[in-house]
Design a protein around this motif. Structure first.
Motif, PDB file in Angstrom:
ATOM      1  N   ALA A 123       0.832  -1.207   0.000  1.00 51.24           N
ATOM      2  CA  ALA A 123       0.000   0.000   0.000  1.00 51.24           C
ATOM      3  C   ALA A 123       0.866   1.257   0.000  1.00 51.24           C
ATOM      4  CB  ALA A 123      -0.922  -0.007   1.211  1.00 51.24           C
ATOM      5  N   GLU A 124       2.020   1.195   0.680  1.00 41.46           N
ATOM      6  CA  GLU A 124       2.916   2.358   0.734  1.00 41.46           C
ATOM      7  C   GLU A 124       3.462   2.677  -0.655  1.00 41.46           C
ATOM      8  OE1 GLU A 124       3.390  -0.355   2.746  1.00 41.46           O
ATOM      9  OE2 GLU A 124       2.591   0.476   4.600  1.00 41.46           O
ATOM     10  N   GLU A 125       3.819   1.614  -1.398  1.00 45.67           N
ATOM     11  CA  GLU A 125       4.321   1.838  -2.756  1.00 45.67           C
ATOM     12  C   GLU A 125       3.234   2.436  -3.641  1.00 45.67           C
ATOM     13  OE1 GLU A 125       6.271  -1.578  -4.481  1.00 45.67           O
ATOM     14  OE2 GLU A 125       7.057  -2.128  -2.521  1.00 45.67           O
ATOM     15  N   GLY A 126       2.015   1.935  -3.482  1.00 43.15           N
ATOM     16  CA  GLY A 126       0.899   2.477  -4.258  1.00 43.15           C
ATOM     17  C   GLY A 126       0.646   3.936  -3.932  1.00 43.15           C
ATOM     18  N   LEU A 131       1.264   9.726  -5.357  1.00 41.84           N
ATOM     19  CA  LEU A 131       1.828  11.059  -5.104  1.00 41.84           C
ATOM     20  C   LEU A 131       2.657  11.533  -6.293  1.00 41.84           C
ATOM     21  CD1 LEU A 131       2.899  10.775  -1.352  1.00 41.84           C
ATOM     22  CD2 LEU A 131       1.056  12.178  -2.307  1.00 41.84           C
ATOM     23  N   GLU A 132       3.440  10.626  -6.872  1.00 42.95           N
ATOM     24  CA  GLU A 132       4.230  10.991  -8.062  1.00 42.95           C
ATOM     25  C   GLU A 132       3.328  11.361  -9.230  1.00 42.95           C
ATOM     26  OE1 GLU A 132       6.955   7.780  -8.896  1.00 42.95           O
ATOM     27  OE2 GLU A 132       8.572   8.852  -7.871  1.00 42.95           O
ATOM     28  N   ARG A 133       2.251  10.588  -9.448  1.00 39.92           N
ATOM     29  CA  ARG A 133       1.313  10.902 -10.532  1.00 39.92           C
ATOM     30  C   ARG A 133       0.672  12.258 -10.306  1.00 39.92           C
ATOM     31  NH1 ARG A 133       0.239   5.363 -10.497  1.00 39.92           N
ATOM     32  NH2 ARG A 133      -1.413   5.593  -8.959  1.00 39.92           N
ATOM     33  N   ASP A 134       0.263  12.525  -9.065  1.00 41.66           N
ATOM     34  CA  ASP A 134      -0.350  13.812  -8.751  1.00 41.66           C
ATOM     35  C   ASP A 134       0.614  14.964  -9.009  1.00 41.66           C
ATOM     36  OD1 ASP A 134      -2.644  12.490  -8.030  1.00 41.66           O
ATOM     37  OD2 ASP A 134      -2.295  12.661  -5.863  1.00 41.66           O
ATOM     38  N   ALA A 135       1.883  14.772  -8.615  1.00 41.21           N
ATOM     39  CA  ALA A 135       2.897  15.808  -8.840  1.00 41.21           C
ATOM     40  C   ALA A 135       3.115  16.024 -10.332  1.00 41.21           C
ATOM     41  CB  ALA A 135       4.205  15.433  -8.150  1.00 41.21           C
ATOM     42  N   LEU A 136       3.130  14.932 -11.099  1.00 44.17           N
ATOM     43  CA  LEU A 136       3.322  15.046 -12.550  1.00 44.17           C
ATOM     44  C   LEU A 136       2.151  15.786 -13.189  1.00 44.17           C
ATOM     45  CD1 LEU A 136       4.898  14.395 -15.132  1.00 44.17           C
ATOM     46  CD2 LEU A 136       3.669  12.221 -15.214  1.00 44.17           C
ATOM     47  N   GLU A 191      11.601  18.466  -9.744  1.00 41.58           N
ATOM     48  CA  GLU A 191      12.685  18.590  -8.752  1.00 41.58           C
ATOM     49  C   GLU A 191      12.235  19.471  -7.589  1.00 41.58           C
ATOM     50  OE1 GLU A 191      15.714  17.181  -8.429  1.00 41.58           O
ATOM     51  OE2 GLU A 191      15.205  15.917 -10.138  1.00 41.58           O
ATOM     52  N   ALA A 192      11.405  20.467  -7.878  1.00 36.79           N
ATOM     53  CA  ALA A 192      10.944  21.380  -6.836  1.00 36.79           C
ATOM     54  C   ALA A 192       9.987  20.676  -5.859  1.00 36.79           C
ATOM     55  CB  ALA A 192      10.227  22.577  -7.462  1.00 36.79           C
ATOM     56  N   THR A 193       9.334  19.608  -6.316  1.00 39.82           N
ATOM     57  CA  THR A 193       8.399  18.900  -5.435  1.00 39.82           C
ATOM     58  C   THR A 193       9.097  17.894  -4.529  1.00 39.82           C
ATOM     59  OG1 THR A 193       7.965  17.165  -7.072  1.00 39.82           O
ATOM     60  CG2 THR A 193       6.507  19.103  -7.077  1.00 39.82           C
ATOM     61  N   LYS A 194      10.369  17.581  -4.784  1.00 40.73           N
ATOM     62  CA  LYS A 194      11.076  16.573  -3.974  1.00 40.73           C
ATOM     63  C   LYS A 194      11.614  17.153  -2.714  1.00 40.73           C
ATOM     64  CE  LYS A 194      12.199  13.408  -7.631  1.00 40.73           C
ATOM     65  NZ  LYS A 194      13.210  12.711  -8.351  1.00 40.73           N
TER      66      LYS A 194
END
Length: 194
Positions: A123-126, A131-136, A191-194
């Motif tokens: 679930a953590e990986e999902g 979160l990555e998809r949302d940031a993209l 990069e700014a979101t990391k």
């Protein structure tokens, strides 16, 4: 799903069955809803019926399908609708019934979904992937319109640069320029979101 379109007056052939009055004089209409009446009902109440379906269902396509199917069913059964004033009530009830059926099919489909396999991602990986998809998506929204169009067509629709150029009506060089600038801007935003 077929769309109910108004029938030109010259092609309307629906006839209302008649019976002789008791004194044998004028024929009296015995059936209810005509194609003309149903067409007028469609024009006047399509949006309100779509709104009713939207309150019961969650996506626009399903709502449109339900309302169209309701009109088709009432059109098919119009000889049984004795009172033209009740046509809208029949349509509303049909929309509600079809919406219920659509929801039942969805629930059944969810119950029949296969259970996740043990070797699937945690679930953590999902959550991290989400979160990555949302940031993209957020970064894509921040791009210039043309850059976003080029990147979506090139990488998400899997088109070649030539196909993108033809679709957008721009030169191949412009596609390459917008694409490289868009990727650079995405890199900075991510990069700014990391």
């Amino acid at each position: 799903m077929p769309v109910i379109a108004p029938v030109p007056a010259a092609r309307r052939t629906t006839r209302i069955p008649t019976q002789r009055a008791a004194d044998g004089a004028e024929p009296v209409a015995t059936a209810g809803t005509t194609v003309d009446h149903l067409t007028e009902t469609y024009r006047a109440h399509y949006r309100s019926l779509l709104g009713l379906a939207a309150l019961l269902l969650d996506d626009t396509a399903s709502c449109e399908d339900v309302v169209q199917e309701a009109f088709i069913r009432v059109h098919s059964a119009r000889s049984r609708v004795r009172d033209p004033e009740k046509t809208l009530a029949y349509l509303r009830q049909t929309v509600v019934n079809l919406s219920r059926s659509a929801l039942r099919r969805r629930i059944l489909g969810l119950k029949l979904l296969s259970k996740p396999m043990p070797d699937m991602a945690s679930a953590e990986e999902g959550a991290y992937d989400q979160l990555e998809r949302d940031a993209l998506i957020k970064a894509m929204r921040g791009l210039q319109r043309r850059q976003r169009e080029v990147l979506v067509l090139r990488y998400f629709a899997d088109m070649t640069e030539a196909q993108v150029a033809e679709t957008l009506g721009i030169s191949l060089g412009s596609v390459k320029a917008y694409g490289s600038r868009g990727i650079a801007a995405l890199r900075v935003a991510m990069e700014a979101t990391k």
